[in-house]
Structures are given as C-alpha cells and as structure tokens.
Design a protein around this motif. Structure first.
Motif, PDB file in Angstrom:
ATOM      1  N   GLU A  31      15.124 -45.849  21.800  1.00  0.00           N
ATOM      2  CA  GLU A  31      15.134 -44.472  21.328  1.00  0.00           C
ATOM      3  C   GLU A  31      16.558 -43.926  21.302  1.00  0.00           C
ATOM      4  O   GLU A  31      16.948 -43.237  20.396  1.00  0.00           O
ATOM      5  CB  GLU A  31      14.265 -43.575  22.232  1.00  0.00           C
ATOM      6  CG  GLU A  31      12.797 -43.785  22.047  1.00  0.00           C
ATOM      7  CD  GLU A  31      12.298 -43.261  20.719  1.00  0.00           C
ATOM      8  OE1 GLU A  31      12.863 -42.302  20.188  1.00  0.00           O
ATOM      9  OE2 GLU A  31      11.342 -43.841  20.210  1.00  0.00           O
ATOM     10  N   GLU A  34      16.391 -25.445  19.827  1.00  0.00           N
ATOM     11  CA  GLU A  34      16.433 -25.344  18.372  1.00  0.00           C
ATOM     12  C   GLU A  34      17.578 -24.435  17.922  1.00  0.00           C
ATOM     13  O   GLU A  34      18.276 -24.722  16.960  1.00  0.00           O
ATOM     14  CB  GLU A  34      15.099 -24.823  17.814  1.00  0.00           C
ATOM     15  CG  GLU A  34      13.963 -25.820  17.922  1.00  0.00           C
ATOM     16  CD  GLU A  34      13.318 -25.885  19.306  1.00  0.00           C
ATOM     17  OE1 GLU A  34      13.655 -25.045  20.173  1.00  0.00           O
ATOM     18  OE2 GLU A  34      12.506 -26.789  19.524  1.00  0.00           O
ATOM     19  N   LEU A  63      20.886 -26.259  18.331  1.00  0.00           N
ATOM     20  CA  LEU A  63      21.093 -27.218  17.255  1.00  0.00           C
ATOM     21  C   LEU A  63      21.514 -26.510  15.969  1.00  0.00           C
ATOM     22  O   LEU A  63      22.406 -26.976  15.267  1.00  0.00           O
ATOM     23  CB  LEU A  63      19.818 -28.031  17.010  1.00  0.00           C
ATOM     24  CG  LEU A  63      19.410 -28.993  18.127  1.00  0.00           C
ATOM     25  CD1 LEU A  63      18.088 -29.650  17.797  1.00  0.00           C
ATOM     26  CD2 LEU A  63      20.484 -30.031  18.354  1.00  0.00           C
ATOM     27  N   GLU A 111      20.470 -35.192  13.859  1.00  0.00           N
ATOM     28  CA  GLU A 111      19.142 -35.567  13.386  1.00  0.00           C
ATOM     29  C   GLU A 111      18.095 -35.422  14.470  1.00  0.00           C
ATOM     30  O   GLU A 111      16.998 -34.965  14.235  1.00  0.00           O
ATOM     31  CB  GLU A 111      19.130 -37.025  12.900  1.00  0.00           C
ATOM     32  CG  GLU A 111      19.844 -37.238  11.612  1.00  0.00           C
ATOM     33  CD  GLU A 111      19.738 -38.673  11.161  1.00  0.00           C
ATOM     34  OE1 GLU A 111      18.791 -39.368  11.580  1.00  0.00           O
ATOM     35  OE2 GLU A 111      20.605 -39.095  10.394  1.00  0.00           O
ATOM     36  N   ARG A 112      18.472 -35.851  15.673  1.00  0.00           N
ATOM     37  CA  ARG A 112      17.475 -35.862  16.735  1.00  0.00           C
ATOM     38  C   ARG A 112      18.155 -35.936  18.087  1.00  0.00           C
ATOM     39  O   ARG A 112      19.203 -36.548  18.239  1.00  0.00           O
ATOM     40  CB  ARG A 112      16.567 -37.058  16.485  1.00  0.00           C
ATOM     41  CG  ARG A 112      15.935 -37.687  17.658  1.00  0.00           C
ATOM     42  CD  ARG A 112      15.015 -38.785  17.231  1.00  0.00           C
ATOM     43  NE  ARG A 112      15.730 -40.048  17.220  1.00  0.00           N
ATOM     44  CZ  ARG A 112      15.128 -41.211  17.217  1.00  0.00           C
ATOM     45  NH1 ARG A 112      13.828 -41.276  17.145  1.00  0.00           N
ATOM     46  NH2 ARG A 112      15.812 -42.311  17.229  1.00  0.00           N
ATOM     47  N   ILE A 113      17.520 -35.309  19.063  1.00  0.00           N
ATOM     48  CA  ILE A 113      17.930 -35.410  20.467  1.00  0.00           C
ATOM     49  C   ILE A 113      16.694 -35.794  21.249  1.00  0.00           C
ATOM     50  O   ILE A 113      15.627 -35.211  21.070  1.00  0.00           O
ATOM     51  CB  ILE A 113      18.500 -34.076  21.001  1.00  0.00           C
ATOM     52  CG1 ILE A 113      19.806 -33.738  20.287  1.00  0.00           C
ATOM     53  CG2 ILE A 113      18.725 -34.159  22.503  1.00  0.00           C
ATOM     54  CD1 ILE A 113      20.425 -32.433  20.712  1.00  0.00           C
ATOM     55  N   VAL A 114      16.842 -36.792  22.095  1.00  0.00           N
ATOM     56  CA  VAL A 114      15.735 -37.238  22.930  1.00  0.00           C
ATOM     57  C   VAL A 114      16.137 -37.027  24.382  1.00  0.00           C
ATOM     58  O   VAL A 114      17.206 -37.454  24.802  1.00  0.00           O
ATOM     59  CB  VAL A 114      15.393 -38.725  22.690  1.00  0.00           C
ATOM     60  CG1 VAL A 114      14.214 -39.148  23.538  1.00  0.00           C
ATOM     61  CG2 VAL A 114      15.123 -38.989  21.220  1.00  0.00           C
ATOM     62  N   LYS A 155      10.994 -36.159  25.600  1.00  0.00           N
ATOM     63  CA  LYS A 155      10.759 -35.102  24.621  1.00  0.00           C
ATOM     64  C   LYS A 155      11.723 -35.356  23.474  1.00  0.00           C
ATOM     65  O   LYS A 155      12.910 -35.567  23.687  1.00  0.00           O
ATOM     66  CB  LYS A 155      11.011 -33.722  25.253  1.00  0.00           C
ATOM     67  CG  LYS A 155      10.781 -32.570  24.334  1.00  0.00           C
ATOM     68  CD  LYS A 155       9.320 -32.341  24.097  1.00  0.00           C
ATOM     69  CE  LYS A 155       9.137 -31.093  23.256  1.00  0.00           C
ATOM     70  NZ  LYS A 155       7.820 -30.891  22.795  1.00  0.00           N
ATOM     71  N   ASN A 156      11.187 -35.400  22.254  1.00  0.00           N
ATOM     72  CA  ASN A 156      11.957 -35.700  21.065  1.00  0.00           C
ATOM     73  C   ASN A 156      12.130 -34.424  20.254  1.00  0.00           C
ATOM     74  O   ASN A 156      11.147 -33.797  19.887  1.00  0.00           O
ATOM     75  CB  ASN A 156      11.202 -36.765  20.260  1.00  0.00           C
ATOM     76  CG  ASN A 156      12.003 -37.289  19.101  1.00  0.00           C
ATOM     77  OD1 ASN A 156      13.194 -37.062  18.994  1.00  0.00           O
ATOM     78  ND2 ASN A 156      11.330 -37.993  18.212  1.00  0.00           N
ATOM     79  N   TYR A 157      13.374 -34.016  20.013  1.00  0.00           N
ATOM     80  CA  TYR A 157      13.660 -32.842  19.195  1.00  0.00           C
ATOM     81  C   TYR A 157      14.276 -33.329  17.889  1.00  0.00           C
ATOM     82  O   TYR A 157      15.305 -33.985  17.891  1.00  0.00           O
ATOM     83  CB  TYR A 157      14.650 -31.911  19.898  1.00  0.00           C
ATOM     84  CG  TYR A 157      14.080 -31.291  21.162  1.00  0.00           C
ATOM     85  CD1 TYR A 157      13.359 -30.116  21.109  1.00  0.00           C
ATOM     86  CD2 TYR A 157      14.265 -31.896  22.392  1.00  0.00           C
ATOM     87  CE1 TYR A 157      12.829 -29.544  22.252  1.00  0.00           C
ATOM     88  CE2 TYR A 157      13.745 -31.340  23.547  1.00  0.00           C
ATOM     89  CZ  TYR A 157      13.035 -30.159  23.470  1.00  0.00           C
ATOM     90  OH  TYR A 157      12.524 -29.612  24.600  1.00  0.00           O
ATOM     91  N   SER A 158      13.627 -33.017  16.775  1.00  0.00           N
ATOM     92  CA  SER A 158      14.127 -33.427  15.458  1.00  0.00           C
ATOM     93  C   SER A 158      14.346 -32.200  14.588  1.00  0.00           C
ATOM     94  O   SER A 158      13.671 -31.196  14.735  1.00  0.00           O
ATOM     95  CB  SER A 158      13.116 -34.337  14.771  1.00  0.00           C
ATOM     96  OG  SER A 158      12.896 -35.490  15.526  1.00  0.00           O
ATOM     97  N   ASN A 159      15.278 -32.342  13.656  1.00  0.00           N
ATOM     98  CA  ASN A 159      15.500 -31.264  12.673  1.00  0.00           C
ATOM     99  C   ASN A 159      14.384 -31.262  11.655  1.00  0.00           C
ATOM    100  O   ASN A 159      13.768 -32.183  11.343  1.00  0.00           O
ATOM    101  CB  ASN A 159      16.830 -31.454  11.954  1.00  0.00           C
ATOM    102  CG  ASN A 159      17.985 -30.970  12.811  1.00  0.00           C
ATOM    103  OD1 ASN A 159      17.787 -30.260  13.785  1.00  0.00           O
ATOM    104  ND2 ASN A 159      19.171 -31.365  12.435  1.00  0.00           N
TER     105      ASN A 159
END
Length: 140
Positions: A77, A106, A109, A124-127, A136-140
C-alpha cells in the motif's frame, strides 16, 4: 471463518518470502515447531495468539490478507520511504500553518494541492496505518 487450506497457502507464502523454513519461522515467532507443522498440514487451525505473533514479528503481513486473502502481501500500500516523505510534508505544512491540526484531512489535502500551483503535482492518496493492523485510505 478462516478457510484453513487457503490460510496454509498464505502462511507458506510468508515463510518462503522471508527465506525461512518451518523451524526457523517457529523460532522467530516464538512457537513450537510442531505448531507450524500442524497448521501447515491442516491438522490444527491457527490460534489468535499464533496469528498475533506472526503479525508482531513480520509487520509487512496484513491481518486481513493473512486471514482471508483480502489485501496484499507483502504490504505494498505504501513503502516506508513514502511514509517518511508524507510525514515530512505534513510536518512542513503544519509548521507553516499551526492551526492546520484542527482541520479535517480533506481540507489539508485541498490546501496543499492549491499551494502546489504550476507544479502539476497532486496528492493522489494517503494511507494511515494503525498499530492494530487496520488502515484508513484517503483518496482524492
């Protein structure tokens, strides 16, 4: 419920990945050699303690992947290097804007992406990985 046959395949994959044999793997996680043998042969199901010992000894092994095959191994990941880069970026951002700690991720970002302007780079994403094996996966 754990599918024992599939679990043994994943356990064997972990053992092989780290270049271990059953004896050395048992020694590293702190169980008897017979415990590994019995789990690999399908005679016994793995105990919670057995699984926790694997997870604590080999942090690249994800709980959900080990138990039911969901996820990936080795944990791809996010690498340790990428984690350090993200931590440094977050530290830089919070240092330049002290009230940012009270903002939702959010919003952080969004403000970070706006500040990058002409660089054409966006996050793109922070895990975020937690010590209990969840993430916890944070995506745009």
């Amino acid at each position: 419920m754990i599918n024992t046959d599939e679990f043994t395949i994943r356990l064997q994959k972990v053992i092989d990945y780290y270049g271990e044999n059953a004896s050395s793997f048992a020694e590293k996680i702190g169980v008897q050699r017979s415990s590994i043998s019995h789990v690999l042969s399908g005679r016994n199901k793995p105990s919670l303690e057995f699984i926790l010992k694997i997870l604590s000894t080999y942090p690249d092994v994800e709980l959900y992947w080990l138990l039911n095959g969901k996820g990936s191994f080795p944990s791809d990941e996010i690498s340790n290097k990428e984690t350090k880069v993200i931590e440094n970026k977050i530290s830089e951002t919070t240092a330049s804007n002290p009230d940012i700690e009270n903002k939702p991720l959010e919003m952080i970002l969004e403000s970070k992406n706006e500040n990058q302007g002409s660089k054409n780079k966006t996050i793109e994403r922070i895990v975020i990985f937690y010590s209990d094996g969840t993430f916890k996966n944070y995506s745009n």
